[in-house]
Each structure stands twice: as C-alpha cells, then as structure tokens.
Scaffold this motif. Sequence first.
Motif, PDB file in Angstrom:
ATOM      1  N   UNK A   3       1.934 -51.038 -36.679  1.00  0.00           N
ATOM      2  CA  UNK A   3       2.817 -51.897 -35.903  1.00  0.00           C
ATOM      3  C   UNK A   3       2.899 -51.418 -34.459  1.00  0.00           C
ATOM      4  N   UNK A   4       3.060 -50.117 -34.269  1.00  0.00           N
ATOM      5  CA  UNK A   4       3.165 -49.575 -32.921  1.00  0.00           C
ATOM      6  C   UNK A   4       1.893 -49.835 -32.118  1.00  0.00           C
ATOM      7  N   UNK A   5       0.736 -49.632 -32.750  1.00  0.00           N
ATOM      8  CA  UNK A   5      -0.535 -49.853 -32.063  1.00  0.00           C
ATOM      9  C   UNK A   5      -0.695 -51.313 -31.655  1.00  0.00           C
ATOM     10  N   UNK A   6      -0.295 -52.228 -32.540  1.00  0.00           N
ATOM     11  CA  UNK A   6      -0.430 -53.639 -32.224  1.00  0.00           C
ATOM     12  C   UNK A   6       0.539 -54.074 -31.126  1.00  0.00           C
ATOM     13  N   UNK A   7       1.741 -53.527 -31.118  1.00  0.00           N
ATOM     14  CA  UNK A   7       2.689 -53.841 -30.051  1.00  0.00           C
ATOM     15  C   UNK A   7       2.156 -53.363 -28.699  1.00  0.00           C
ATOM     16  N   UNK A   8       1.645 -52.141 -28.676  1.00  0.00           N
ATOM     17  CA  UNK A   8       1.092 -51.600 -27.421  1.00  0.00           C
ATOM     18  C   UNK A   8      -0.077 -52.457 -26.944  1.00  0.00           C
ATOM     19  N   UNK A   9      -0.967 -52.813 -27.868  1.00  0.00           N
ATOM     20  CA  UNK A   9      -2.125 -53.622 -27.495  1.00  0.00           C
ATOM     21  C   UNK A   9      -1.701 -55.007 -27.018  1.00  0.00           C
ATOM     22  N   UNK A  10      -0.683 -55.592 -27.652  1.00  0.00           N
ATOM     23  CA  UNK A  10      -0.211 -56.914 -27.239  1.00  0.00           C
ATOM     24  C   UNK A  10       0.408 -56.878 -25.843  1.00  0.00           C
ATOM     25  N   UNK A  11       1.127 -55.798 -25.536  1.00  0.00           N
ATOM     26  CA  UNK A  11       1.722 -55.664 -24.208  1.00  0.00           C
ATOM     27  C   UNK A  11       0.677 -55.353 -23.131  1.00  0.00           C
ATOM     28  N   UNK A  12      -0.527 -55.036 -23.553  1.00  0.00           N
ATOM     29  CA  UNK A  12      -1.612 -54.862 -22.578  1.00  0.00           C
ATOM     30  C   UNK A  12      -1.905 -56.172 -21.839  1.00  0.00           C
ATOM     31  N   UNK A  13      -1.576 -57.312 -22.459  1.00  0.00           N
ATOM     32  CA  UNK A  13      -1.788 -58.596 -21.797  1.00  0.00           C
ATOM     33  C   UNK A  13      -0.997 -58.710 -20.507  1.00  0.00           C
ATOM     34  N   UNK A  14       0.347 -58.609 -20.552  1.00  0.00           N
ATOM     35  CA  UNK A  14       1.111 -58.603 -19.298  1.00  0.00           C
ATOM     36  C   UNK A  14       0.708 -57.475 -18.360  1.00  0.00           C
ATOM     37  N   UNK A  15       0.342 -56.310 -18.940  1.00  0.00           N
ATOM     38  CA  UNK A  15      -0.074 -55.186 -18.093  1.00  0.00           C
ATOM     39  C   UNK A  15      -1.321 -55.534 -17.296  1.00  0.00           C
ATOM     40  N   UNK A  16      -2.245 -56.254 -17.913  1.00  0.00           N
ATOM     41  CA  UNK A  16      -3.451 -56.693 -17.195  1.00  0.00           C
ATOM     42  C   UNK A  16      -3.056 -57.503 -15.967  1.00  0.00           C
ATOM     43  N   UNK A  17      -2.157 -58.447 -16.147  1.00  0.00           N
ATOM     44  CA  UNK A  17      -1.745 -59.323 -15.041  1.00  0.00           C
ATOM     45  C   UNK A  17      -1.118 -58.521 -13.912  1.00  0.00           C
ATOM     46  N   UNK A  18      -0.230 -57.581 -14.248  1.00  0.00           N
ATOM     47  CA  UNK A  18       0.476 -56.811 -13.228  1.00  0.00           C
ATOM     48  C   UNK A  18      -0.471 -55.859 -12.497  1.00  0.00           C
ATOM     49  N   UNK A  19      -1.234 -55.069 -13.260  1.00  0.00           N
ATOM     50  CA  UNK A  19      -2.115 -54.066 -12.648  1.00  0.00           C
ATOM     51  C   UNK A  19      -3.198 -54.735 -11.813  1.00  0.00           C
ATOM     52  N   UNK A  20      -3.794 -55.788 -12.357  1.00  0.00           N
ATOM     53  CA  UNK A  20      -4.840 -56.481 -11.609  1.00  0.00           C
ATOM     54  C   UNK A  20      -4.277 -57.094 -10.329  1.00  0.00           C
ATOM     55  N   UNK A  21      -3.090 -57.684 -10.388  1.00  0.00           N
ATOM     56  CA  UNK A  21      -2.504 -58.316  -9.206  1.00  0.00           C
ATOM     57  C   UNK A  21      -2.208 -57.296  -8.118  1.00  0.00           C
ATOM     58  N   UNK A  22      -1.720 -56.114  -8.512  1.00  0.00           N
ATOM     59  CA  UNK A  22      -1.474 -55.063  -7.519  1.00  0.00           C
ATOM     60  C   UNK A  22      -2.759 -54.727  -6.779  1.00  0.00           C
ATOM     61  N   UNK A  23      -3.847 -54.599  -7.527  1.00  0.00           N
ATOM     62  CA  UNK A  23      -5.109 -54.237  -6.901  1.00  0.00           C
ATOM     63  C   UNK A  23      -5.729 -55.358  -6.094  1.00  0.00           C
ATOM     64  N   UNK A  24      -5.764 -56.563  -6.680  1.00  0.00           N
ATOM     65  CA  UNK A  24      -6.492 -57.670  -6.052  1.00  0.00           C
ATOM     66  C   UNK A  24      -5.726 -58.290  -4.896  1.00  0.00           C
ATOM     67  N   UNK A  25      -4.408 -58.463  -5.054  1.00  0.00           N
ATOM     68  CA  UNK A  25      -3.619 -59.115  -4.017  1.00  0.00           C
ATOM     69  C   UNK A  25      -3.065 -58.139  -2.990  1.00  0.00           C
ATOM     70  N   UNK A  26      -2.529 -57.013  -3.484  1.00  0.00           N
ATOM     71  CA  UNK A  26      -1.823 -56.125  -2.582  1.00  0.00           C
ATOM     72  C   UNK A  26      -2.689 -55.125  -1.845  1.00  0.00           C
ATOM     73  N   UNK A  27      -3.757 -54.643  -2.491  1.00  0.00           N
ATOM     74  CA  UNK A  27      -4.535 -53.556  -1.902  1.00  0.00           C
ATOM     75  C   UNK A  27      -5.932 -53.989  -1.455  1.00  0.00           C
ATOM     76  N   UNK A  28      -6.763 -54.374  -2.390  1.00  0.00           N
ATOM     77  CA  UNK A  28      -8.137 -54.744  -2.040  1.00  0.00           C
ATOM     78  C   UNK A  28      -8.203 -56.057  -1.275  1.00  0.00           C
TER      79      UNK A  28
END
Length: 262
Positions: A3-28
């Motif tokens: 259960x813990x592994x699946x919750x962490x993996x599922x939350x990787x979805x929003x994490x992708x959006x946040x981390x990618x946006x910081x890099x693509x919009x704010x920095x690069x």
Amino acid sequence: MNRRAQIIAAWCGPAICVIFSIGALGLARFIPPEISPTASAAHAQSIMIHGSGRIRVGLTFMLIGMSIMPAWGTVVAAQLRGSEGRFGVLSYIQIASIGVGSALACAGCVVWAAGAYRPGQLSPEFSRYAVDLGWHFFLWAWEPFSVWAIAMGMAILGSGNTVYPRWSAYVCFWTAFLFSAATGLTFLKEGVFAYNGLLTLWMVMSVFFVWIIVTSYLTIRNVQGGRFHTFHDPDAPAGPNPDDEVAVRSRDLPVAPLTNAG
C-alpha cells in the motif's frame, strides 16, 4: 508495504507536474521557448551562452520529473493488472510504452544539456541543432505515449468498470489522439504546429498534465480505498482444498488394532 509503495508511486504523478514545471518554466525557460524555430543560429548560441547555468539547472529538474514517470505509470498498470487474467497483455504494453516514452523525453533533456554544456566553444549552427534535436525527442516522438494511453483506456473498459470509472478511459483515448498534434513539429517552423505553437506545444503539454492529474487522483483514491492487495486471478489453477488435505492426513494416520473386548 504494498500500500505504501503504491501511494508513493501514485503521488509521483503530481510530483512530475511540479518538478517539471519548476525546471521548464522557472529555470530553463523552455516553456515558452526562448529560442523559437525561426531564430537565427547566432541568437540560439547567444541564449545558450548567457543562460547556460540556469538552463542546465532547469534541465536537471525536468530530467528528474521525466525519470519518475515510470513509477507513476507502473502503479496504474498494477491497478489494472488484476482485471486482465493471467496474461495481462495490456499491462505489459503500458509498461513497455512507459519505458520507451520516458527514455525519449529524457533524451531530449540530455541533448539540450549537452548544447548548454560548452556553448561558447560550439558553432552557432550546432547550438541551434541541439535545440531542434531536443524538441524532436521531447515532442515529436509522441507515439509511445499514445500507445500507453490507448492501452490504459482499453484496460479500463475491459475491467468491468470496477477499477477506474468508464469516463476515464475516454480521457485516455482523447489524450492519445491529441498527442498527434506534435507531428507538425518536424514539418513547420511557424504557426500552431511549430514546436512553440498553440497545438504542438501548449495543447499537447496541457493535455498531458491533465491526464496525469486525473489519473493520479483516481489511483490515489483506489489505494486509499483498499485496492492495493494482490488480486485473484480467475484463470489461475485452483489451490488444494483444505478439507481434502485434512482427509489425506487422517487417512495416513496409523490405526490402532482392534482388540477383543470379550
């Protein structure tokens, strides 16, 4: 632990959006692109030289975001795996497509980073080529993502509506179809189908992130609702009957000899 592994993996979805946006919009600042498809080679090199540091830091964030995508896609495939029976072809297609698509997206970030590594020692034409090549990896290679989304939608429709709601399958199908707008990138340098255009860049990226957020929400809801155990496979051979085991053990026990009571 499952259960813990699946919750962490599922939350990787929003994490992708946040981390990618910081890099693509704010920095690069690759979204929107500072270097347009019609920019001169000298302009492309100038951007790479003056923004080399922040571009490489931003690309690092973008690369991290794309690298955790397999974790997110795999938990979705795991949620759908139990509805396919013993041979989960659609689950295998999803996992293979996740790997190929993520690798191509990461390759785009790597190419851009190489172009910004020592831009002052490169020819202007090579700087512009690195930008063009990176966008071809990142956007033009949309096909694995569409195969992934189609396989996910088919698995949802075949799950008897017990895993994800039926409407989410059509979200997957529309996502797969709209990704095809990125095809125009390699043919046009201006307009809505250029790599900085309304359809090729803005629509494709918006659809991609909406798909991730919607599916992440449904997956997190599934896991929190208790759907994280190993599922019963209806095609698997039946295990031994406990009553039969008791009968066998009883049959094998030594029997005391009968004595004459008289």
